[in-house]
Design a protein around this motif. Sequence first.
Motif, PDB file in Angstrom:
ATOM      1  N   ARG A   1       0.824  -1.212   0.000  1.00  0.00           N
ATOM      2  CA  ARG A   1       0.000   0.000   0.000  1.00  0.00           C
ATOM      3  C   ARG A   1       0.861   1.267   0.000  1.00  0.00           C
ATOM      4  NH1 ARG A   1      -4.806  -1.449  -1.734  1.00  0.00           N
ATOM      5  NH2 ARG A   1      -5.622  -3.179  -0.561  1.00  0.00           N
ATOM      6  N   TYR A   2       1.941   1.273   0.788  1.00  0.00           N
ATOM      7  CA  TYR A   2       2.839   2.430   0.817  1.00  0.00           C
ATOM      8  C   TYR A   2       3.516   2.616  -0.540  1.00  0.00           C
ATOM      9  CZ  TYR A   2       2.418   2.422   5.929  1.00  0.00           C
ATOM     10  OH  TYR A   2       1.945   2.473   7.211  1.00  0.00           O
ATOM     11  N   MET A   3       3.970   1.520  -1.144  1.00  0.00           N
ATOM     12  CA  MET A   3       4.632   1.604  -2.451  1.00  0.00           C
ATOM     13  C   MET A   3       3.667   2.117  -3.505  1.00  0.00           C
ATOM     14  SD  MET A   3       4.809  -0.126  -5.611  1.00  0.00           S
ATOM     15  CE  MET A   3       4.472  -1.859  -5.367  1.00  0.00           C
ATOM     16  N   LYS A   4       2.466   1.560  -3.521  1.00  0.00           N
ATOM     17  CA  LYS A   4       1.457   1.982  -4.496  1.00  0.00           C
ATOM     18  C   LYS A   4       1.108   3.454  -4.288  1.00  0.00           C
ATOM     19  CE  LYS A   4      -3.247   0.935  -6.031  1.00  0.00           C
ATOM     20  NZ  LYS A   4      -4.412   0.065  -5.850  1.00  0.00           N
ATOM     21  N   SER A   5       0.969   3.865  -3.049  1.00  0.00           N
ATOM     22  CA  SER A   5       0.678   5.266  -2.761  1.00  0.00           C
ATOM     23  C   SER A   5       1.809   6.178  -3.210  1.00  0.00           C
ATOM     24  CB  SER A   5       0.442   5.467  -1.261  1.00  0.00           C
ATOM     25  OG  SER A   5      -0.697   4.783  -0.854  1.00  0.00           O
ATOM     26  N   ALA A   6       3.045   5.740  -3.027  1.00  0.00           N
ATOM     27  CA  ALA A   6       4.190   6.554  -3.457  1.00  0.00           C
ATOM     28  C   ALA A   6       4.178   6.725  -4.971  1.00  0.00           C
ATOM     29  CB  ALA A   6       5.498   5.909  -2.991  1.00  0.00           C
ATOM     30  N   VAL A   7       3.905   5.655  -5.713  1.00  0.00           N
ATOM     31  CA  VAL A   7       3.869   5.724  -7.175  1.00  0.00           C
ATOM     32  C   VAL A   7       2.729   6.638  -7.635  1.00  0.00           C
ATOM     33  CG1 VAL A   7       3.454   4.402  -9.296  1.00  0.00           C
ATOM     34  CG2 VAL A   7       4.973   3.483  -7.529  1.00  0.00           C
ATOM     35  N   LEU A   8       1.541   6.390  -7.124  1.00  0.00           N
ATOM     36  CA  LEU A   8       0.390   7.188  -7.550  1.00  0.00           C
ATOM     37  C   LEU A   8       0.537   8.657  -7.137  1.00  0.00           C
ATOM     38  CD1 LEU A   8      -2.529   4.697  -6.847  1.00  0.00           C
ATOM     39  CD2 LEU A   8      -1.716   5.469  -9.081  1.00  0.00           C
ATOM     40  N   SER A   9       1.067   8.916  -5.958  1.00  0.00           N
ATOM     41  CA  SER A   9       1.261  10.301  -5.510  1.00  0.00           C
ATOM     42  C   SER A   9       2.271  11.027  -6.388  1.00  0.00           C
ATOM     43  CB  SER A   9       1.742  10.330  -4.058  1.00  0.00           C
ATOM     44  OG  SER A   9       0.767   9.788  -3.217  1.00  0.00           O
ATOM     45  N   GLY A  10       3.355  10.351  -6.736  1.00  0.00           N
ATOM     46  CA  GLY A  10       4.354  10.984  -7.606  1.00  0.00           C
ATOM     47  C   GLY A  10       3.779  11.322  -8.969  1.00  0.00           C
ATOM     48  N   LEU A  11       3.037  10.385  -9.556  1.00  0.00           N
ATOM     49  CA  LEU A  11       2.432  10.632 -10.867  1.00  0.00           C
ATOM     50  C   LEU A  11       1.388  11.733 -10.778  1.00  0.00           C
ATOM     51  CD1 LEU A  11       1.973   6.936 -12.052  1.00  0.00           C
ATOM     52  CD2 LEU A  11       3.705   8.556 -12.823  1.00  0.00           C
ATOM     53  N   LEU A  12       0.553  11.676  -9.761  1.00  0.00           N
ATOM     54  CA  LEU A  12      -0.505  12.671  -9.593  1.00  0.00           C
ATOM     55  C   LEU A  12       0.068  14.060  -9.345  1.00  0.00           C
ATOM     56  CD1 LEU A  12      -3.590  13.023  -9.413  1.00  0.00           C
ATOM     57  CD2 LEU A  12      -3.372  12.661  -6.962  1.00  0.00           C
ATOM     58  N   ASN A  13       1.095  14.167  -8.533  1.00  0.00           N
ATOM     59  CA  ASN A  13       1.686  15.478  -8.254  1.00  0.00           C
ATOM     60  C   ASN A  13       2.368  16.065  -9.481  1.00  0.00           C
ATOM     61  OD1 ASN A  13       0.723  15.456  -5.698  1.00  0.00           O
ATOM     62  ND2 ASN A  13       2.662  14.957  -4.718  1.00  0.00           N
ATOM     63  N   SER A  14       2.952  15.230 -10.321  1.00  0.00           N
ATOM     64  CA  SER A  14       3.543  15.767 -11.561  1.00  0.00           C
ATOM     65  C   SER A  14       2.446  16.299 -12.463  1.00  0.00           C
ATOM     66  CB  SER A  14       4.379  14.707 -12.273  1.00  0.00           C
ATOM     67  OG  SER A  14       3.565  13.639 -12.732  1.00  0.00           O
ATOM     68  N   LEU A  15       1.307  15.629 -12.507  1.00  0.00           N
ATOM     69  CA  LEU A  15       0.168  16.106 -13.295  1.00  0.00           C
ATOM     70  C   LEU A  15      -0.371  17.403 -12.702  1.00  0.00           C
ATOM     71  CD1 LEU A  15      -1.747  15.423 -15.662  1.00  0.00           C
ATOM     72  CD2 LEU A  15      -3.171  14.212 -14.022  1.00  0.00           C
ATOM     73  N   GLY A  16      -0.461  17.470 -11.388  1.00  0.00           N
ATOM     74  CA  GLY A  16      -0.943  18.671 -10.721  1.00  0.00           C
ATOM     75  C   GLY A  16      -0.009  19.851 -10.893  1.00  0.00           C
ATOM     76  N   ALA A  17       1.306  19.610 -10.883  1.00  0.00           N
ATOM     77  CA  ALA A  17       2.275  20.689 -11.064  1.00  0.00           C
ATOM     78  C   ALA A  17       2.136  21.303 -12.445  1.00  0.00           C
ATOM     79  CB  ALA A  17       3.687  20.170 -10.850  1.00  0.00           C
ATOM     80  N   ARG A  18       1.887  20.484 -13.442  1.00  0.00           N
ATOM     81  CA  ARG A  18       1.716  21.001 -14.804  1.00  0.00           C
ATOM     82  C   ARG A  18       0.438  21.840 -14.899  1.00  0.00           C
ATOM     83  NH1 ARG A  18       3.227  18.971 -20.416  1.00  0.00           N
ATOM     84  NH2 ARG A  18       1.737  19.996 -21.741  1.00  0.00           N
ATOM     85  N   THR A  19      -0.644  21.351 -14.328  1.00  0.00           N
ATOM     86  CA  THR A  19      -1.907  22.085 -14.355  1.00  0.00           C
ATOM     87  C   THR A  19      -1.753  23.432 -13.658  1.00  0.00           C
ATOM     88  OG1 THR A  19      -3.098  19.984 -14.323  1.00  0.00           O
ATOM     89  CG2 THR A  19      -4.352  21.952 -13.747  1.00  0.00           C
ATOM     90  N   GLN A  20      -1.053  23.440 -12.533  1.00  0.00           N
ATOM     91  CA  GLN A  20      -0.850  24.673 -11.784  1.00  0.00           C
ATOM     92  C   GLN A  20      -0.022  25.668 -12.606  1.00  0.00           C
ATOM     93  OE1 GLN A  20       1.215  24.151  -8.088  1.00  0.00           O
ATOM     94  NE2 GLN A  20       0.384  26.032  -7.243  1.00  0.00           N
ATOM     95  N   ARG A  21       1.018  25.189 -13.318  1.00  0.00           N
ATOM     96  CA  ARG A  21       1.833  26.080 -14.142  1.00  0.00           C
ATOM     97  C   ARG A  21       1.025  26.667 -15.296  1.00  0.00           C
ATOM     98  NH1 ARG A  21       5.840  22.356 -15.288  1.00  0.00           N
ATOM     99  NH2 ARG A  21       6.148  21.588 -13.242  1.00  0.00           N
ATOM    100  N   LYS A  22       0.145  25.860 -15.896  1.00  0.00           N
ATOM    101  CA  LYS A  22      -0.700  26.356 -16.978  1.00  0.00           C
ATOM    102  C   LYS A  22      -1.606  27.474 -16.483  1.00  0.00           C
ATOM    103  CE  LYS A  22      -1.188  22.494 -20.153  1.00  0.00           C
ATOM    104  NZ  LYS A  22      -2.142  21.504 -20.677  1.00  0.00           N
ATOM    105  N   GLU A  23      -2.171  27.294 -15.281  1.00  0.00           N
ATOM    106  CA  GLU A  23      -3.060  28.309 -14.714  1.00  0.00           C
ATOM    107  C   GLU A  23      -2.300  29.595 -14.417  1.00  0.00           C
ATOM    108  OE1 GLU A  23      -6.129  25.167 -12.577  1.00  0.00           O
ATOM    109  OE2 GLU A  23      -4.884  26.469 -11.340  1.00  0.00           O
ATOM    110  N   GLU A  24      -1.073  29.471 -13.909  1.00  0.00           N
ATOM    111  CA  GLU A  24      -0.268  30.652 -13.600  1.00  0.00           C
ATOM    112  C   GLU A  24       0.133  31.389 -14.874  1.00  0.00           C
ATOM    113  OE1 GLU A  24       1.738  28.815  -9.554  1.00  0.00           O
ATOM    114  OE2 GLU A  24       2.992  29.173 -11.297  1.00  0.00           O
ATOM    115  N   ALA A  25       0.408  30.641 -15.936  1.00  0.00           N
ATOM    116  CA  ALA A  25       0.814  31.261 -17.203  1.00  0.00           C
ATOM    117  C   ALA A  25      -0.347  32.005 -17.863  1.00  0.00           C
ATOM    118  CB  ALA A  25       1.357  30.203 -18.140  1.00  0.00           C
ATOM    119  N   SER A  26      -1.566  31.491 -17.698  1.00  0.00           N
ATOM    120  CA  SER A  26      -2.715  32.120 -18.347  1.00  0.00           C
ATOM    121  C   SER A  26      -3.258  33.317 -17.578  1.00  0.00           C
ATOM    122  CB  SER A  26      -3.830  31.092 -18.550  1.00  0.00           C
ATOM    123  OG  SER A  26      -4.335  30.649 -17.309  1.00  0.00           O
ATOM    124  N   SER A  27      -2.879  33.477 -16.303  1.00  0.00           N
ATOM    125  CA  SER A  27      -3.404  34.615 -15.524  1.00  0.00           C
ATOM    126  C   SER A  27      -2.469  35.807 -15.554  1.00  0.00           C
ATOM    127  CB  SER A  27      -3.641  34.212 -14.073  1.00  0.00           C
ATOM    128  OG  SER A  27      -2.458  33.785 -13.458  1.00  0.00           O
TER     129      SER A  27
END
Length: 107
Positions: free
Chosen positions: A81-107
């Motif tokens: 469970r910890y390993m799976k959470s680490a993998v999913l969290s890393g992938l999800l946070n990279s996706l979230g970081a990109r979305t956040q940068r797009k929002e900052e660039a458009s404002s």
Amino acid sequence: MYDEIYNWAYAVGRTILEQSDKGDDLLRALIFNIRGEDLPGRFLEKLSSRLTEYKTNRNIGIDLSMQRRLFEKKWYGDSFRYMKSAVLSGLLNSLGARTQRKEEASS
């Protein structure tokens, strides 16, 4: 160990986003495919299959590699469970970081 897995997953997510025009869709498909697997073997099989496809499919061609530590240990119970959470969290946070940068660039 889990921080190394998280950092690897985050780097994989960033690489997918940066090296493909369809990176956002590919990363979302990866997360969707692996998140429902509750058995360690099936989780690792789906993860490696998807990353292998991203690397070997000539239409995608992203330079990715698997984290060796994922295959050095037998995962069960909470450790899985910890390993799976680490993998999913890393992938999800990279996706979230990109979305956040797009929002900052458009404002």
